[in-house]
Design a protein around this motif. Structure first.
Motif, PDB file in Angstrom:
ATOM      1  N   PHE A 445       0.846  -1.196   0.000  1.00 37.59           N
ATOM      2  CA  PHE A 445       0.000   0.000   0.000  1.00 37.59           C
ATOM      3  C   PHE A 445       0.882   1.246   0.000  1.00 37.59           C
ATOM      4  CE2 PHE A 445      -1.976   3.290   2.691  1.00 37.59           C
ATOM      5  CZ  PHE A 445      -3.061   3.607   1.898  1.00 37.59           C
ATOM      6  N   TYR A 446       1.933   1.248   0.859  1.00 33.06           N
ATOM      7  CA  TYR A 446       2.872   2.370   0.883  1.00 33.06           C
ATOM      8  C   TYR A 446       3.614   2.493  -0.442  1.00 33.06           C
ATOM      9  CZ  TYR A 446       2.219   2.403   5.964  1.00 33.06           C
ATOM     10  OH  TYR A 446       1.690   2.467   7.219  1.00 33.06           O
ATOM     11  N   VAL A 447       4.022   1.362  -0.989  1.00 34.44           N
ATOM     12  CA  VAL A 447       4.740   1.367  -2.265  1.00 34.44           C
ATOM     13  C   VAL A 447       3.915   2.055  -3.354  1.00 34.44           C
ATOM     14  CG1 VAL A 447       5.578  -0.117  -4.134  1.00 34.44           C
ATOM     15  CG2 VAL A 447       6.136  -0.669  -1.766  1.00 34.44           C
ATOM     16  N   ASN A 448       2.655   1.655  -3.455  1.00 33.19           N
ATOM     17  CA  ASN A 448       1.789   2.206  -4.504  1.00 33.19           C
ATOM     18  C   ASN A 448       1.561   3.706  -4.313  1.00 33.19           C
ATOM     19  OD1 ASN A 448       0.094   1.744  -6.840  1.00 33.19           O
ATOM     20  ND2 ASN A 448      -1.646   2.086  -5.477  1.00 33.19           N
ATOM     21  N   ARG A 449       1.322   4.149  -3.059  1.00 37.60           N
ATOM     22  CA  ARG A 449       1.089   5.565  -2.803  1.00 37.60           C
ATOM     23  C   ARG A 449       2.337   6.399  -3.098  1.00 37.60           C
ATOM     24  NH1 ARG A 449      -3.540   7.135  -0.055  1.00 37.60           N
ATOM     25  NH2 ARG A 449      -5.191   5.773  -0.841  1.00 37.60           N
ATOM     26  N   ALA A 450       3.486   5.892  -2.708  1.00 38.90           N
ATOM     27  CA  ALA A 450       4.725   6.635  -2.950  1.00 38.90           C
ATOM     28  C   ALA A 450       5.030   6.755  -4.443  1.00 38.90           C
ATOM     29  CB  ALA A 450       5.882   5.950  -2.229  1.00 38.90           C
ATOM     30  N   ILE A 451       4.781   5.693  -5.191  1.00 32.55           N
ATOM     31  CA  ILE A 451       5.027   5.733  -6.640  1.00 32.55           C
ATOM     32  C   ILE A 451       4.037   6.678  -7.326  1.00 32.55           C
ATOM     33  CG2 ILE A 451       4.762   4.334  -8.749  1.00 32.55           C
ATOM     34  CD1 ILE A 451       6.269   2.119  -7.304  1.00 32.55           C
ATOM     35  N   ASP A 452       2.779   6.652  -6.889  1.00 37.11           N
ATOM     36  CA  ASP A 452       1.791   7.577  -7.443  1.00 37.11           C
ATOM     37  C   ASP A 452       2.162   9.024  -7.154  1.00 37.11           C
ATOM     38  OD1 ASP A 452       0.291   5.549  -8.482  1.00 37.11           O
ATOM     39  OD2 ASP A 452      -1.191   5.505  -6.869  1.00 37.11           O
ATOM     40  N   SER A 453       2.665   9.290  -5.948  1.00 33.11           N
ATOM     41  CA  SER A 453       3.040  10.655  -5.591  1.00 33.11           C
ATOM     42  C   SER A 453       4.212  11.152  -6.431  1.00 33.11           C
ATOM     43  CB  SER A 453       3.395  10.725  -4.100  1.00 33.11           C
ATOM     44  OG  SER A 453       2.277  10.394  -3.306  1.00 33.11           O
ATOM     45  N   HIS A 454       5.129  10.248  -6.785  1.00 34.59           N
ATOM     46  CA  HIS A 454       6.253  10.624  -7.655  1.00 34.59           C
ATOM     47  C   HIS A 454       5.847  10.677  -9.130  1.00 34.59           C
ATOM     48  CE1 HIS A 454       8.922   9.501  -4.226  1.00 34.59           C
ATOM     49  NE2 HIS A 454       9.775  10.334  -4.809  1.00 34.59           N
ATOM     50  N   LYS A 455       4.633  10.160  -9.433  1.00 38.91           N
ATOM     51  CA  LYS A 455       4.156  10.048 -10.819  1.00 38.91           C
ATOM     52  C   LYS A 455       5.048   9.118 -11.644  1.00 38.91           C
ATOM     53  CE  LYS A 455       1.852  14.534 -10.798  1.00 38.91           C
ATOM     54  NZ  LYS A 455       1.707  15.869 -11.444  1.00 38.91           N
ATOM     55  N   TRP A 456       5.508   8.058 -10.971  1.00 39.39           N
ATOM     56  CA  TRP A 456       6.242   7.005 -11.654  1.00 39.39           C
ATOM     57  C   TRP A 456       5.269   5.914 -12.093  1.00 39.39           C
ATOM     58  CZ3 TRP A 456      10.436   6.338  -7.264  1.00 39.39           C
ATOM     59  CH2 TRP A 456      11.228   7.499  -7.228  1.00 39.39           C
ATOM     60  N   LYS A 457       5.823   4.891 -12.725  1.00 36.91           N
ATOM     61  CA  LYS A 457       5.011   3.760 -13.167  1.00 36.91           C
ATOM     62  C   LYS A 457       5.501   2.490 -12.477  1.00 36.91           C
ATOM     63  CE  LYS A 457       3.784   5.582 -17.739  1.00 36.91           C
ATOM     64  NZ  LYS A 457       3.851   5.362 -19.206  1.00 36.91           N
ATOM     65  N   LEU A 458       4.549   1.615 -12.132  1.00 35.97           N
ATOM     66  CA  LEU A 458       4.871   0.349 -11.484  1.00 35.97           C
ATOM     67  C   LEU A 458       4.195  -0.781 -12.240  1.00 35.97           C
ATOM     68  CD1 LEU A 458       6.079  -1.268  -9.089  1.00 35.97           C
ATOM     69  CD2 LEU A 458       3.930  -0.868  -7.868  1.00 35.97           C
ATOM     70  N   ASP A 459       4.960  -1.790 -12.573  1.00 36.04           N
ATOM     71  CA  ASP A 459       4.419  -2.962 -13.274  1.00 36.04           C
ATOM     72  C   ASP A 459       4.727  -4.204 -12.446  1.00 36.04           C
ATOM     73  OD1 ASP A 459       3.310  -4.325 -15.730  1.00 36.04           O
ATOM     74  OD2 ASP A 459       5.309  -5.256 -15.630  1.00 36.04           O
ATOM     75  N   LEU A 460       3.749  -5.106 -12.362  1.00 28.12           N
ATOM     76  CA  LEU A 460       3.914  -6.337 -11.602  1.00 28.12           C
ATOM     77  C   LEU A 460       3.660  -7.532 -12.501  1.00 28.12           C
ATOM     78  CD1 LEU A 460       4.160  -8.098  -9.047  1.00 28.12           C
ATOM     79  CD2 LEU A 460       1.745  -7.598  -8.564  1.00 28.12           C
ATOM     80  N   GLN A 461       4.637  -8.400 -12.578  1.00 28.55           N
ATOM     81  CA  GLN A 461       4.498  -9.663 -13.286  1.00 28.55           C
ATOM     82  C   GLN A 461       4.737 -10.779 -12.281  1.00 28.55           C
ATOM     83  OE1 GLN A 461       3.600  -9.948 -16.511  1.00 28.55           O
ATOM     84  NE2 GLN A 461       3.520  -7.705 -16.697  1.00 28.55           N
ATOM     85  N   SER A 462       3.795 -11.720 -12.203  1.00 32.68           N
ATOM     86  CA  SER A 462       3.943 -12.784 -11.219  1.00 32.68           C
ATOM     87  C   SER A 462       3.274 -14.053 -11.709  1.00 32.68           C
ATOM     88  CB  SER A 462       3.319 -12.349  -9.883  1.00 32.68           C
ATOM     89  OG  SER A 462       3.533 -13.325  -8.894  1.00 32.68           O
ATOM     90  N   GLU A 463       3.897 -15.153 -11.342  1.00 31.47           N
ATOM     91  CA  GLU A 463       3.327 -16.469 -11.664  1.00 31.47           C
ATOM     92  C   GLU A 463       3.343 -17.289 -10.393  1.00 31.47           C
ATOM     93  OE1 GLU A 463       4.108 -20.267 -14.642  1.00 31.47           O
ATOM     94  OE2 GLU A 463       5.088 -18.350 -15.015  1.00 31.47           O
ATOM     95  N   GLU A 464       2.196 -17.822 -10.043  1.00 30.35           N
ATOM     96  CA  GLU A 464       2.070 -18.556  -8.789  1.00 30.35           C
ATOM     97  C   GLU A 464       3.023 -19.748  -8.756  1.00 30.35           C
ATOM     98  OE1 GLU A 464      -1.592 -19.880  -5.815  1.00 30.35           O
ATOM     99  OE2 GLU A 464      -1.958 -19.514  -7.944  1.00 30.35           O
ATOM    100  N   GLY A 465       3.832 -19.821  -7.675  1.00 28.67           N
ATOM    101  CA  GLY A 465       4.783 -20.915  -7.514  1.00 28.67           C
ATOM    102  C   GLY A 465       6.146 -20.637  -8.098  1.00 28.67           C
ATOM    103  N   THR A 466       6.290 -19.549  -8.847  1.00 29.90           N
ATOM    104  CA  THR A 466       7.570 -19.242  -9.495  1.00 29.90           C
ATOM    105  C   THR A 466       8.237 -18.012  -8.893  1.00 29.90           C
ATOM    106  OG1 THR A 466       6.792 -20.191 -11.577  1.00 29.90           O
ATOM    107  CG2 THR A 466       8.694 -18.719 -11.702  1.00 29.90           C
ATOM    108  N   GLY A 467       7.462 -16.966  -8.677  1.00 27.51           N
ATOM    109  CA  GLY A 467       8.036 -15.740  -8.133  1.00 27.51           C
ATOM    110  C   GLY A 467       7.359 -14.523  -8.715  1.00 27.51           C
ATOM    111  N   SER A 468       7.832 -13.337  -8.307  1.00 25.77           N
ATOM    112  CA  SER A 468       7.252 -12.071  -8.745  1.00 25.77           C
ATOM    113  C   SER A 468       8.346 -11.130  -9.190  1.00 25.77           C
ATOM    114  CB  SER A 468       6.452 -11.414  -7.609  1.00 25.77           C
ATOM    115  OG  SER A 468       5.454 -12.285  -7.128  1.00 25.77           O
ATOM    116  N   THR A 469       7.964 -10.229 -10.107  1.00 28.31           N
ATOM    117  CA  THR A 469       8.896  -9.213 -10.600  1.00 28.31           C
ATOM    118  C   THR A 469       8.205  -7.856 -10.594  1.00 28.31           C
ATOM    119  OG1 THR A 469      10.042 -10.814 -12.020  1.00 28.31           O
ATOM    120  CG2 THR A 469      10.358  -8.464 -12.500  1.00 28.31           C
ATOM    121  N   PHE A 470       8.744  -6.925  -9.802  1.00 26.12           N
ATOM    122  CA  PHE A 470       8.248  -5.546  -9.774  1.00 26.12           C
ATOM    123  C   PHE A 470       9.177  -4.691 -10.623  1.00 26.12           C
ATOM    124  CE2 PHE A 470       6.473  -7.370  -5.979  1.00 26.12           C
ATOM    125  CZ  PHE A 470       5.255  -6.730  -5.800  1.00 26.12           C
ATOM    126  N   THR A 471       8.602  -3.914 -11.527  1.00 30.47           N
ATOM    127  CA  THR A 471       9.403  -3.017 -12.368  1.00 30.47           C
ATOM    128  C   THR A 471       8.951  -1.581 -12.129  1.00 30.47           C
ATOM    129  OG1 THR A 471       9.640  -4.733 -14.062  1.00 30.47           O
ATOM    130  CG2 THR A 471      10.123  -2.454 -14.704  1.00 30.47           C
TER     131      THR A 471
END
Length: 483
Positions: A445-471
């Motif tokens: 929740f903090y991550v999303n609010r901070a990125i929105d305040s900076h007007k940056w972009k956040l992308d999430l790619q994830s596959e169950e059982g394999t892992g997640s990638t935040f860009t």
């Protein structure tokens, strides 16, 4: 059972409905009471005058002569038929009664009698009345009555147009022939041979009975309405104040949760660094001691910033940013150093790797909130990972417009349903490891609010059982700005 807002609403509505039903019941009983006692004084006057006018008479002045002519004149024939043919007796008896009723209606003088009573007693209300006969019985032998007509009998030989549920209508236009409009019921009989018994009634009412009663009840009705309305308003105000207090209580809880969550990482780093510095080998080696003091300094500065921004962390509606030109690679190196220090306290192995592939890493950012973003992503990567060896790989890259920070882990991954709510406040997933891992559901929740305040972009790619990638994509500074 937890007392919720919905439960409060249900109780409030049920209480209001119960109070309304009670008030309606009381009003209805009041109406019935007034209805039963309506025209009490007028009815008593009319009854006394009416009984005086028909003293030694029946139904109306002169009614006894009409009834005697028809009934007593046919008494011998009726007695003969009663002994020989009951069906013929019933037919003749009803025809005799029908003739008597017809003559009574023709000779009706109750209209003039009622008018005289009203004028004599100064009764101003417009009244309606009805005069009815309920039954006529004859007695060939003393007190042994045989019915000629009865209001509940089968009266096929009597004119149906003059028949009502209350009996034969002799005079008047009143339709509401109910007990509450009955002025007087009279039964006249003679305890002798060859006589007859008759029962008749007088009904009296006004033209606007219901309206008059409702007008009389208006003060009671208004008082009842005000009482119900007052209770509903008071309930609403109490409920609204309770909601406000509940929100204040939630804000306090959020405040405590936020501080607990944000203070944990820098405090842990300071504690671990301090413990490490107490090692004799570290104390004897100044080169090893200096990085640890820098860790303590950085984390102390972060704690200082956290204290000054606790209110902003609690509301999280709009962050107050203090942006400055910074090197992302330098910040990431410091972050990974501090996090590796914390990771030494972990029961499982945590490996952090930094790949600095970006050719342009200088951007505008708030160092405090940038640190918050990265640390919270790291925390989730470690907590939601069931492997013995946990890997976090941070890779930077850049193009003409943006710097991209890719943070990949080998954790449990996130399914599509959870991804819809992953950035919601206090959301911690549905089941499994999410229920076993301690936390408040505030990190992303903090991550999303901070990125929105900076007007940056956040992308999430994830596959169950394999892992997640935040860009995280951050606009880079123009070359002229750097110069």
């Amino acid at each position: 059972m937890k007392y919720t807002t919905s439960l409060h609403r249900i109780i409030a509505i049920a209480s209001a409905l119960t109070l309304t039903c009670v008030q309606f019941f009381l009003l209805y009983n009041t109406y019935e009471l007034k209805n039963n006692h309506y025209l009490f004084a007028e009815k008593r006057i009319i009854t006394d005058e009416y009984l005086g006018a028909i003293k030694n008479d029946k139904v109306m002045p002169g009614g006894a002569n009409i009834l005697d002519n028809h009934i007593m004149g046919n008494l011998p024939r009726l007695e003969a038929l009663y002994k020989m043919d009951k069906q013929a007796f019933n037919k003749l008896g009803q025809r005799v009664c029908d003739s008597a009723f017809r003559d009574l209606r023709k000779a009706n003088n109750i209209d003039s009698l009622m008018e005289a009573i009203m004028q004599r007693n100064h009764l101003d209300r417009k009244l309606r009345y009805a005069s009815t006969i309920e039954f006529i019985e004859i007695a060939f032998r003393r007190d042994q009555y045989v019915p000629l007509y009865h209001q509940n009998g089968h009266n096929e030989w009597i004119d149906p147009q003059i028949q009502t549920k209350a009996g034969i209508r002799i005079a008047g236009t009143l339709d509401n022939l109910e007990p509450n409009t009955l002025a007087r019921h009279v039964t006249v009989s003679s305890s002798t041979d060859n006589s007859y018994s008759i029962s008749f009634s007088l009904y009296v009412d006004t033209y606007d009975r219901k309206q008059t009663i409702l007008r009389l009840m208006m003060p009671t009705f208004l008082l009842s309405l005000l009482s119900v309305g007052g209770v509903v308003i008071l309930n609403f105000v109490t409920f609204r104040n309770w909601i406000r207090q509940k929100k204040l209580s939630e804000m306090k809880s959020d405040f405590i949760n936020s501080i607990t969550h944000e203070f944990h990482t820098p405090l842990s780093a300071i504690i671990v660094a301090n413990r490490t510095m107490q090692n004799d080998k570290i104390l004897s080696n100044k080169d090893s001691l200096l990085p640890l003091t820098e860790v303590v300094q950085r984390q102390a500065e972060r704690l200082k910033t956290l204290i000054s921004q606790t209110l902003g962390i609690t509301t999280m509606n709009k962050l107050s940013l203090h942006v400055e030109r910074s090197s992302v690679h330098h910040l990431l190196e410091e972050l990974l150093l501090d996090y590796r220090l914390n990771a030494t306290e972990s029961e499982s192995e945590v490996t952090l790797t930094l790949n600095k592939n970006a050719t342009r890493d200088v951007v505008l950012l708030d160092p405090f909130w940038f640190t918050t973003i990265i640390l919270n992503i790291f925390d989730n990567a470690v907590k939601y990972n069931t492997r013995e060896s946990k890997h976090i790989i941070v890779t930077t890259s850049s193009d003409k417009k943006a710097l991209h920070i890719k943070i990949a882990d080998n954790g449990i991954g996130i399914n599509k349903e959870i991804r819809k709510h992953i950035f919601d406040k206090f959301y911690r997933g549905g089941s499994g490891v999410h229920n076993r891992v301690k936390g408040l559901g505030l990190g992303l929740f903090y991550v999303n609010r901070a990125i929105d305040s900076h007007k940056w972009k956040l992308d999430l790619q994830s596959e169950e059982g394999t892992g997640s990638t935040f860009t995280i994509s951050i606009p880079v500074l123009e070359q002229k700005t750097l110069l």
